[in-house]
Motif scaffolding. Structure first.
Motif, PDB file in Angstrom:
ATOM      1  N   UNK A 130       0.844  -1.195   0.000  1.00  0.00           N
ATOM      2  CA  UNK A 130       0.000   0.000   0.000  1.00  0.00           C
ATOM      3  C   UNK A 130       0.880   1.247   0.000  1.00  0.00           C
ATOM      4  N   UNK A 131       1.950   1.221   0.771  1.00  0.00           N
ATOM      5  CA  UNK A 131       2.892   2.342   0.796  1.00  0.00           C
ATOM      6  C   UNK A 131       3.499   2.571  -0.590  1.00  0.00           C
ATOM      7  N   UNK A 132       3.857   1.499  -1.261  1.00  0.00           N
ATOM      8  CA  UNK A 132       4.399   1.615  -2.622  1.00  0.00           C
ATOM      9  C   UNK A 132       3.336   2.191  -3.559  1.00  0.00           C
ATOM     10  N   UNK A 133       2.102   1.718  -3.440  1.00  0.00           N
ATOM     11  CA  UNK A 133       1.018   2.233  -4.290  1.00  0.00           C
ATOM     12  C   UNK A 133       0.817   3.730  -4.079  1.00  0.00           C
ATOM     13  N   UNK A 134       0.894   4.180  -2.831  1.00  0.00           N
ATOM     14  CA  UNK A 134       0.768   5.611  -2.543  1.00  0.00           C
ATOM     15  C   UNK A 134       1.937   6.395  -3.134  1.00  0.00           C
ATOM     16  N   UNK A 135       3.139   5.811  -3.055  1.00  0.00           N
ATOM     17  CA  UNK A 135       4.298   6.457  -3.657  1.00  0.00           C
ATOM     18  C   UNK A 135       4.129   6.561  -5.178  1.00  0.00           C
ATOM     19  N   UNK A 136       3.629   5.483  -5.803  1.00  0.00           N
ATOM     20  CA  UNK A 136       3.410   5.495  -7.258  1.00  0.00           C
ATOM     21  C   UNK A 136       2.439   6.617  -7.620  1.00  0.00           C
ATOM     22  N   UNK A 137       1.363   6.763  -6.844  1.00  0.00           N
ATOM     23  CA  UNK A 137       0.407   7.843  -7.118  1.00  0.00           C
ATOM     24  C   UNK A 137       1.087   9.213  -7.049  1.00  0.00           C
ATOM     25  N   UNK A 138       1.830   9.439  -5.989  1.00  0.00           N
ATOM     26  CA  UNK A 138       2.504  10.717  -5.799  1.00  0.00           C
ATOM     27  C   UNK A 138       3.549  10.969  -6.878  1.00  0.00           C
ATOM     28  N   UNK A 139       4.367   9.971  -7.153  1.00  0.00           N
ATOM     29  CA  UNK A 139       5.427  10.138  -8.151  1.00  0.00           C
ATOM     30  C   UNK A 139       4.822  10.354  -9.538  1.00  0.00           C
ATOM     31  N   UNK A 140       3.759   9.639  -9.851  1.00  0.00           N
ATOM     32  CA  UNK A 140       3.108   9.794 -11.149  1.00  0.00           C
ATOM     33  C   UNK A 140       2.605  11.218 -11.329  1.00  0.00           C
ATOM     34  N   UNK A 141       2.059  11.799 -10.273  1.00  0.00           N
ATOM     35  CA  UNK A 141       1.599  13.192 -10.359  1.00  0.00           C
ATOM     36  C   UNK A 141       2.774  14.125 -10.680  1.00  0.00           C
ATOM     37  N   UNK A 142       3.927  13.841 -10.083  1.00  0.00           N
ATOM     38  CA  UNK A 142       5.118  14.622 -10.381  1.00  0.00           C
ATOM     39  C   UNK A 142       5.576  14.466 -11.820  1.00  0.00           C
ATOM     40  N   UNK A 143       5.490  13.255 -12.352  1.00  0.00           N
ATOM     41  CA  UNK A 143       5.849  13.017 -13.758  1.00  0.00           C
ATOM     42  C   UNK A 143       4.872  13.754 -14.668  1.00  0.00           C
ATOM     43  N   UNK A 144       3.581  13.655 -14.357  1.00  0.00           N
ATOM     44  CA  UNK A 144       2.568  14.312 -15.185  1.00  0.00           C
ATOM     45  C   UNK A 144       2.729  15.831 -15.189  1.00  0.00           C
ATOM     46  N   UNK A 145       3.304  16.368 -14.126  1.00  0.00           N
ATOM     47  CA  UNK A 145       3.571  17.806 -14.064  1.00  0.00           C
ATOM     48  C   UNK A 145       4.875  18.163 -14.777  1.00  0.00           C
ATOM     49  N   UNK A 146       5.611  17.151 -15.226  1.00  0.00           N
ATOM     50  CA  UNK A 146       6.847  17.392 -15.966  1.00  0.00           C
ATOM     51  C   UNK A 146       8.080  17.528 -15.099  1.00  0.00           C
TER      52      UNK A 146
END
Length: 133
Positions: free
Chosen positions: A89-105
């Motif tokens: 679950x911690x990894x899944x939350x990290x993936x969500x957060x990191x993905x948002x950072x990637x989507x922001x460039x």
């Protein structure tokens, strides 16, 4: 063959762990085919263009896979140990957060690929030591 019949066939021929591994491997392969140009782009504007050209779709698909994993991990029927559930679950939350950072460039795609590959190895029954050899 209808989608329902296809899903039924898959569920009878593949274990849940194999299905999870296959789906994660598919999206990881898509990320791998697209990430280099994004991660090496120096300008945020160039990264945003690469996202618009298709990487965004793949990132969202990856995030959907992880959201599904997270939901499954919260189900009472999930047989994993509480410690493993918490870690995933911690990894899944990290993936969500990191993905948002990637989507922001502002963040790189490669760390998402690395996490996915580690989980694929685990779903394949390979330990981190075995995978490193």
């Amino acid at each position: 063959m209808s989608v329902t019949a296809y899903k039924r066939t898959i569920s009878h021929t593949e274990a849940p762990r194999q299905i999870e591994r296959r789906i994660l491997a598919q999206v990881t392969s898509e990320l791998e085919s697209q990430y280099q140009a994004f991660d090496s782009a120096e300008r945020r504007l160039d990264r945003l263009q690469i996202l618009a050209d298709g990487l965004r779709h793949t990132l969202v698909k990856n995030q959907m896979v992880w959201s599904t994993f997270k939901m499954d991990l919260t189900e009472a029927e999930n047989g994993l140990t509480p410690e493993l559930k918490a870690t995933l679950i911690s990894i899944a939350l990290w993936v969500e957060s990191h993905t948002q950072g990637v989507l922001a460039g502002g963040k790189l795609v490669r760390p998402l690929i690395d996490i996915n590959r580690s989980i694929i190895d685990g779903l394949s029954g390979r330990s981190f030591e075995t995978a490193a050899e």
